[in-house]
Design a protein around this motif. Structure first.
Motif, PDB file in Angstrom:
ATOM      1  N   MET A  45      12.368   3.166  -4.984  1.00 24.15           N
ATOM      2  CA  MET A  45      11.265   2.632  -4.222  1.00 24.15           C
ATOM      3  C   MET A  45      11.612   1.366  -3.941  1.00 24.15           C
ATOM      4  O   MET A  45      11.331   0.739  -2.842  1.00 24.15           O
ATOM      5  CB  MET A  45      10.019   2.846  -5.306  1.00 24.15           C
ATOM      6  CG  MET A  45       9.566   4.192  -4.741  1.00 24.15           C
ATOM      7  SD  MET A  45       7.672   4.499  -5.783  1.00 24.15           S
ATOM      8  CE  MET A  45       8.075   5.816  -6.631  1.00 24.15           C
ATOM      9  N   LEU A  46      12.091   0.384  -5.121  1.00 27.32           N
ATOM     10  CA  LEU A  46      12.134  -0.943  -4.713  1.00 27.32           C
ATOM     11  C   LEU A  46      13.218  -1.247  -3.536  1.00 27.32           C
ATOM     12  O   LEU A  46      13.269  -2.282  -3.096  1.00 27.32           O
ATOM     13  CB  LEU A  46      12.636  -1.450  -6.219  1.00 27.32           C
ATOM     14  CG  LEU A  46      11.701  -1.754  -7.099  1.00 27.32           C
ATOM     15  CD1 LEU A  46      12.225  -2.332  -8.648  1.00 27.32           C
ATOM     16  CD2 LEU A  46      10.338  -2.788  -6.563  1.00 27.32           C
ATOM     17  N   ASN A  47      14.336  -0.408  -3.752  1.00 26.14           N
ATOM     18  CA  ASN A  47      15.443  -0.511  -2.738  1.00 26.14           C
ATOM     19  C   ASN A  47      14.799  -0.197  -1.271  1.00 26.14           C
ATOM     20  O   ASN A  47      15.042  -0.777  -0.359  1.00 26.14           O
ATOM     21  CB  ASN A  47      16.505   0.473  -2.882  1.00 26.14           C
ATOM     22  CG  ASN A  47      17.328  -0.139  -4.196  1.00 26.14           C
ATOM     23  OD1 ASN A  47      17.312  -1.090  -4.565  1.00 26.14           O
ATOM     24  ND2 ASN A  47      18.141   0.798  -4.820  1.00 26.14           N
ATOM     25  N   GLU A  48      13.929   0.727  -1.269  1.00 24.80           N
ATOM     26  CA  GLU A  48      13.232   1.166   0.156  1.00 24.80           C
ATOM     27  C   GLU A  48      12.476  -0.143   0.489  1.00 24.80           C
ATOM     28  O   GLU A  48      12.480  -0.321   1.621  1.00 24.80           O
ATOM     29  CB  GLU A  48      12.356   2.332   0.034  1.00 24.80           C
ATOM     30  CG  GLU A  48      13.306   3.639  -0.083  1.00 24.80           C
ATOM     31  CD  GLU A  48      12.618   4.798  -0.475  1.00 24.80           C
ATOM     32  OE1 GLU A  48      11.387   4.785  -0.031  1.00 24.80           O
ATOM     33  OE2 GLU A  48      12.914   6.041  -0.631  1.00 24.80           O
ATOM     34  N   VAL A  62       0.856  -1.310  -0.161  1.00 28.54           N
ATOM     35  CA  VAL A  62      -0.119   0.052  -0.062  1.00 28.54           C
ATOM     36  C   VAL A  62       1.000   1.239   0.071  1.00 28.54           C
ATOM     37  O   VAL A  62       0.369   2.193  -0.680  1.00 28.54           O
ATOM     38  CB  VAL A  62      -0.992  -0.120   1.115  1.00 28.54           C
ATOM     39  CG1 VAL A  62      -1.691   1.167   1.396  1.00 28.54           C
ATOM     40  CG2 VAL A  62      -2.012  -1.037   1.165  1.00 28.54           C
ATOM     41  N   LEU A  63       1.917   1.350   0.788  1.00 29.77           N
ATOM     42  CA  LEU A  63       3.030   2.331   0.749  1.00 29.77           C
ATOM     43  C   LEU A  63       3.455   2.669  -0.331  1.00 29.77           C
ATOM     44  O   LEU A  63       3.679   3.677  -1.109  1.00 29.77           O
ATOM     45  CB  LEU A  63       3.990   2.171   1.803  1.00 29.77           C
ATOM     46  CG  LEU A  63       3.405   2.498   3.403  1.00 29.77           C
ATOM     47  CD1 LEU A  63       4.685   1.917   4.403  1.00 29.77           C
ATOM     48  CD2 LEU A  63       3.192   3.755   3.422  1.00 29.77           C
ATOM     49  N   GLY A  64       4.027   1.674  -0.931  1.00 24.50           N
ATOM     50  CA  GLY A  64       4.595   1.584  -2.297  1.00 24.50           C
ATOM     51  C   GLY A  64       3.626   2.199  -3.224  1.00 24.50           C
ATOM     52  O   GLY A  64       3.948   3.081  -4.321  1.00 24.50           O
ATOM     53  N   ALA A  65       2.502   1.691  -3.409  1.00 29.40           N
ATOM     54  CA  ALA A  65       1.249   2.251  -4.323  1.00 29.40           C
ATOM     55  C   ALA A  65       0.962   3.499  -4.171  1.00 29.40           C
ATOM     56  O   ALA A  65       0.884   4.402  -4.931  1.00 29.40           O
ATOM     57  CB  ALA A  65       0.064   1.297  -4.116  1.00 29.40           C
ATOM     58  N   GLU A  66       0.953   3.966  -2.754  1.00 26.50           N
ATOM     59  CA  GLU A  66       0.922   5.347  -2.550  1.00 26.50           C
ATOM     60  C   GLU A  66       1.760   6.155  -3.208  1.00 26.50           C
ATOM     61  O   GLU A  66       1.673   7.198  -3.624  1.00 26.50           O
ATOM     62  CB  GLU A  66       0.656   5.719  -1.024  1.00 26.50           C
ATOM     63  CG  GLU A  66      -0.461   5.178  -0.595  1.00 26.50           C
ATOM     64  CD  GLU A  66      -0.689   5.499   1.221  1.00 26.50           C
ATOM     65  OE1 GLU A  66       0.562   6.058   1.586  1.00 26.50           O
ATOM     66  OE2 GLU A  66      -1.584   5.211   1.794  1.00 26.50           O
ATOM     67  N   GLN A  67       3.147   5.708  -2.889  1.00 19.54           N
ATOM     68  CA  GLN A  67       4.465   6.592  -3.380  1.00 19.54           C
ATOM     69  C   GLN A  67       4.164   6.588  -4.730  1.00 19.54           C
ATOM     70  O   GLN A  67       4.487   7.711  -5.599  1.00 19.54           O
ATOM     71  CB  GLN A  67       5.511   6.003  -2.918  1.00 19.54           C
ATOM     72  CG  GLN A  67       5.884   6.250  -1.385  1.00 19.54           C
ATOM     73  CD  GLN A  67       7.123   5.701  -1.055  1.00 19.54           C
ATOM     74  OE1 GLN A  67       7.837   5.044  -1.844  1.00 19.54           O
ATOM     75  NE2 GLN A  67       7.298   5.830   0.333  1.00 19.54           N
ATOM     76  N   ILE A  68       3.909   5.491  -5.466  1.00 18.37           N
ATOM     77  CA  ILE A  68       3.844   5.561  -7.149  1.00 18.37           C
ATOM     78  C   ILE A  68       2.802   6.317  -7.372  1.00 18.37           C
ATOM     79  O   ILE A  68       2.944   7.241  -8.464  1.00 18.37           O
ATOM     80  CB  ILE A  68       3.613   4.295  -7.577  1.00 18.37           C
ATOM     81  CG1 ILE A  68       4.980   3.188  -7.265  1.00 18.37           C
ATOM     82  CG2 ILE A  68       3.247   3.883  -8.982  1.00 18.37           C
ATOM     83  CD1 ILE A  68       4.730   1.660  -7.452  1.00 18.37           C
ATOM     84  N   GLN A 100      12.869   6.047 -14.217  1.00 16.73           N
ATOM     85  CA  GLN A 100      13.515   4.897 -13.840  1.00 16.73           C
ATOM     86  C   GLN A 100      14.459   4.761 -12.708  1.00 16.73           C
ATOM     87  O   GLN A 100      14.308   3.923 -11.766  1.00 16.73           O
ATOM     88  CB  GLN A 100      14.536   4.652 -14.884  1.00 16.73           C
ATOM     89  CG  GLN A 100      15.249   3.239 -15.084  1.00 16.73           C
ATOM     90  CD  GLN A 100      13.997   2.130 -15.528  1.00 16.73           C
ATOM     91  OE1 GLN A 100      13.364   2.031 -14.543  1.00 16.73           O
ATOM     92  NE2 GLN A 100      14.192   1.591 -16.909  1.00 16.73           N
ATOM     93  N   GLN A 101      14.947   5.933 -12.191  1.00 17.94           N
ATOM     94  CA  GLN A 101      15.428   6.240 -11.009  1.00 17.94           C
ATOM     95  C   GLN A 101      14.553   6.174  -9.769  1.00 17.94           C
ATOM     96  O   GLN A 101      14.891   5.464  -8.888  1.00 17.94           O
ATOM     97  CB  GLN A 101      16.143   7.794 -11.088  1.00 17.94           C
ATOM     98  CG  GLN A 101      17.017   8.118  -9.821  1.00 17.94           C
ATOM     99  CD  GLN A 101      18.233   7.303  -9.821  1.00 17.94           C
ATOM    100  OE1 GLN A 101      18.489   6.499 -10.604  1.00 17.94           O
ATOM    101  NE2 GLN A 101      18.648   6.967  -8.377  1.00 17.94           N
ATOM    102  N   THR A 102      13.527   6.690  -9.757  1.00 12.27           N
ATOM    103  CA  THR A 102      12.390   6.587  -8.587  1.00 12.27           C
ATOM    104  C   THR A 102      12.012   5.315  -8.572  1.00 12.27           C
ATOM    105  O   THR A 102      11.766   4.810  -7.211  1.00 12.27           O
ATOM    106  CB  THR A 102      11.208   7.521  -8.955  1.00 12.27           C
ATOM    107  OG1 THR A 102      11.680   8.985  -9.444  1.00 12.27           O
ATOM    108  CG2 THR A 102      10.422   7.767  -7.830  1.00 12.27           C
TER     109      THR A 102
END
Length: 156
Positions: free
Chosen positions: A148-151, A129-135, A142-144
């Motif tokens: 996000m994947l690293n986080e 959910v957090l990942g989707a919110e940030q997306i 590509q950098q973002t």
């Protein structure tokens, strides 16, 4: 002095002495001897009776000893049986208790595994959910996307 008269006087004195001894001393002497013989006979009879009593007592003691040994052997056998029975009961109880403890441990492990799974699911869903919110909040390039994947990987 005439030898004949002296000899007759001595013979009469000796006869009186013998009669006196036969009348007064001999019966007392024979009574004492007879009494002594009776005491000796009684003593021998008492010794024989004591010997017979001793033999009887020894036989009785042997019988009592044999009975006591038999009772002692029976008590020892019974004690051994009781001890073996107690040992077997203790083993059975220990096995039952061990199985109960193993079962509790299995249940506890299963419960902890289920709790860990639920916790992991909750965390993964929160991260998703957090990942989707940030997306959705940011424009994804590509950098973002890599950040996000690293986080997300770090949070997992």
């Amino acid at each position: 002095m005439n030898i004949n008269l002296t000899l007759i006087g001595q013979s009469i004195a000796f006869a009186i002495f013998v009669l006196f001894c036969m009348k007064f001393i001999w019966p007392a002497l024979m009574g004492a001897i007879s009494e002594r013989q009776q005491k000796i006979a009684d003593g021998l009879n008492a010794a024989e009776k004591a010997k017979a009593d001793l033999a009887s007592a020894e036989q009785s003691v042997e019988q009592e000893l044999a009975t006591a040994k038999a009772k002692a052997a029976a008590l020892i056998e019974q004690a051994n049986k009781s001890a073996n029975q107690l040992i077997e009961e203790a083993k059975a109880q220990a096995q039952v208790e061990g199985e109960r403890i193993r079962q509790q441990a299995r249940e506890s492990i299963d419960l902890e595994i289920n709790q860990a799974r639920e916790s992991l699911r909750t965390q993964v869903s929160e991260l998703a959910v957090l990942g989707a919110e940030q997306i959705l909040k940011e424009k994804v390039d590509q950098q973002t996307h890599a950040n996000m994947l690293n986080e997300l990987a770090a949070k997992l």
